[in-house]
Scaffold this motif. Sequence first.
Motif, PDB file in Angstrom:
ATOM      1  N   LEU A 194     -48.918   2.371  -2.682  1.00 38.37           N
ATOM      2  CA  LEU A 194     -48.285   2.410  -4.086  1.00 38.37           C
ATOM      3  C   LEU A 194     -46.943   3.978  -3.712  1.00 38.37           C
ATOM      4  O   LEU A 194     -46.066   3.743  -4.606  1.00 38.37           O
ATOM      5  N   ALA A 195     -47.819   4.866  -3.303  1.00 37.87           N
ATOM      6  CA  ALA A 195     -47.307   5.771  -2.451  1.00 37.87           C
ATOM      7  C   ALA A 195     -45.885   5.883  -1.915  1.00 37.87           C
ATOM      8  O   ALA A 195     -45.093   6.499  -2.683  1.00 37.87           O
ATOM      9  N   GLY A 196     -46.017   4.796  -0.748  1.00 33.25           N
ATOM     10  CA  GLY A 196     -45.023   4.723  -0.195  1.00 33.25           C
ATOM     11  C   GLY A 196     -43.864   4.115  -1.037  1.00 33.25           C
ATOM     12  O   GLY A 196     -42.743   3.938  -0.795  1.00 33.25           O
ATOM     13  N   ALA A 197     -44.540   3.018  -2.669  1.00 31.25           N
ATOM     14  CA  ALA A 197     -42.822   2.244  -2.879  1.00 31.25           C
ATOM     15  C   ALA A 197     -42.428   3.213  -4.094  1.00 31.25           C
ATOM     16  O   ALA A 197     -41.604   2.676  -3.908  1.00 31.25           O
ATOM     17  N   LEU A 198     -42.929   4.253  -4.424  1.00 32.63           N
ATOM     18  CA  LEU A 198     -42.607   4.867  -5.370  1.00 32.63           C
ATOM     19  C   LEU A 198     -41.429   6.002  -5.140  1.00 32.63           C
ATOM     20  O   LEU A 198     -40.432   5.653  -5.378  1.00 32.63           O
ATOM     21  N   ALA A 199     -41.976   6.462  -4.090  1.00 37.86           N
ATOM     22  CA  ALA A 199     -41.453   7.197  -2.715  1.00 37.86           C
ATOM     23  C   ALA A 199     -39.806   6.277  -2.239  1.00 37.86           C
ATOM     24  O   ALA A 199     -38.871   7.314  -2.193  1.00 37.86           O
ATOM     25  N   GLY A 200     -40.328   5.681  -2.178  1.00 35.47           N
ATOM     26  CA  GLY A 200     -39.005   4.787  -1.131  1.00 35.47           C
ATOM     27  C   GLY A 200     -37.863   4.483  -2.403  1.00 35.47           C
ATOM     28  O   GLY A 200     -36.949   3.731  -2.492  1.00 35.47           O
ATOM     29  N   ALA A 201     -38.807   4.384  -3.715  1.00 29.86           N
ATOM     30  CA  ALA A 201     -37.577   3.265  -5.034  1.00 29.86           C
ATOM     31  C   ALA A 201     -36.782   5.042  -5.464  1.00 29.86           C
ATOM     32  O   ALA A 201     -35.749   4.456  -5.415  1.00 29.86           O
ATOM     33  N   VAL A 202     -37.325   6.172  -5.217  1.00 32.78           N
ATOM     34  CA  VAL A 202     -37.323   7.165  -5.360  1.00 32.78           C
ATOM     35  C   VAL A 202     -35.519   7.653  -4.197  1.00 32.78           C
ATOM     36  O   VAL A 202     -34.964   7.940  -4.647  1.00 32.78           O
TER      37      VAL A 202
END
Lengths: 339, 339
Positions: A194-202
């Motif tokens: 989840l952290a990777g997906a959020l940071a990646g989308a940002v």
Amino acid sequence: MVDGPGARVRAAVVGTGLIGGSVLLRMHAAGVDVTGWDPDEDTRRRARRMGVPVPDLLVEAVADRDVVFLCGPLPTLPATLVEVAAMTGDRCVLTDVGSTKEEVAAFAATRGLTDRFVPGHPMAGTDRAGLTAAGPDLLTGAAWVLCPAPGPATAAFRWLAGLLVDLFEARVVPMSPAEHDSAAALASHVPHLLAGALAGAVQRAPLRDAILALAAGSFSDGTRVAGTPAERTANMLLGNRQRVLRELAEVTSFLDDLAVALHAGDAPALTARYDEARASRLALRDRRFDAYDRRFPLDGDHVAEVSWLYELGVAGGHLTGLRVGADTVSYTARRPAAD
Amino acid sequence: MVDGPGARVRAAVVGTGLIGGSVLLRMHAAGVDVTGWDPDEDTRRRARRMGVPVPDLLVEAVADRDVVFLCGPLPTLPATLVEVAAMTGDRCVLTDVGSTKEEVAAFAATRGLTDRFVPGHPMAGTDRAGLTAAGPDLLTGAAWVLCPAPGPATAAFRWLAGLLVDLFEARVVPMSPAEHDSAAALASHVPHLLAGALAGAVQRAPLRDAILALAAGSFSDGTRVAGTPAERTANMLLGNRQRVLRELAEVTSFLDDLAVALHAGDAPALTARYDEARASRLALRDRRFDAYDRRFPLDGDHVAEVSWLYELGVAGGHLTGLRVGADTVSYTARRPAAD
């Protein structure tokens, strides 16, 4: 400790990065006779400058030790386990700190190492890496999973559990490798996704810089582990692939429910879901524990002992100590109080 | 401050929960002549015990004030805005602290309040709620979004921005309401969805108690905001529904990519995605700012001034101060340095 104070133990740490380095520095600070080793020459030099004996050859670091902590990257673990096992005697306890346990436990079994290899996983870390980020207190008081097994393996587990309580004030969580991997999937691995997906989308967002300017608690907390070195995260996830994907499906199913309620503008449904979610946070915050003792015969097949230990870990409990007497082993444990 | 030291300002705070209470306590501590009001009688009594003047009637709290902070729950904001506007004069600046800005800005426009209502959003908080969780330092140094508008509204923006820098050491981020809501969707709202989904899945997991026992940084960080009162979270998400769902789709798309790579056991692809994700964390950590000044005519339509302010916010910059002279307004600003 079981067999005397930690100061008399002869220990080695192989792989002195963030976790291994912290194990090493803690034991060194506690006066344990501990050696370190790392395949990287600069790291060995750095560890020596910290006052720790670090030979150039692995065999010199691990020979004649009572315990060796295997702390290298996950993919290197099987080969290192075989290598170190061949360099040490049958009475030398081996353990690791990898983020998944079932694969390495099964591998150790195929090599006949179950009796002295105790799979382990201290639940602590930071998003930094390497010996420079390590510290003697990183693991202090951490939940530290160990996987006991019946038969002769139980003695190794007991000894190591006592050592970890003594030296690290560890809350030793006894679990089967499979149950560890299931619990760790939601406790640690899916949060990394989840952290990777959020940071990646940002990172991909046109407003990235404005988003970072507004980033307060929720974004910063929610992406912290995305700062972890990418390869370490990838190895962790790949080492528990099936379970991570299964638990991810549970999380995305809950996420879908939230999104459906949001899309429908259904405030009561959205609030109800958040109340449900919040219950786990409140349970984490408000946990109370009952302390109790449990005694088992020192000898025998240890089947009852190990199944009690597994059950303790599944219930969210942990060991705070143990004492080996003439005929019995006596555990002190804490488990969540009934509501 | 623009019009003199904060101590001479007459301020009011309507709704003294977590954020409003923190605004109130900060101004009170700074010696500002500030009154508070809350619809809840116990809260009013509690605020009085903290030494703050809190009349029983809203009109007595807000009449003759230079500025009123509207800090009640999001759904009550339009009604409170209309009510407080009617109780105050044309020179009284109104602002809010809600988590979305476009809806309330549009509403204020329909009521002819654009010239003195400056939409605001301080980026700070905790998972607790209410005046008991408030504190005079909660908002100190926070990024504080304000939405300037051209025309007479610009004067209200300037004055309020100066006040926030003076009293809260705020990093004032000037943004259009629409751009704020887009950025806040990824910076704050979607993180609340992910935290809720993770905490909710754990709450439903058969191994819940074991998961909580293993919960170290990644779970604990990743679910913290799921401890927020459910209704507050639901209101926040509903107030920015379309954008939240759109940005959520970006996050789940990145999550799908991670899951596909994980499912395929494709270590290089997984590592590459994490490297991409990590770049936003590194950007957050390593941001450097260039300071610079910018001057605009005090009078006129302020179109150039406002478009410069919007552009500053979108670029991830913020104001650190401003000075109103005889003919000009002079801003000091910081914006991310080019790599």
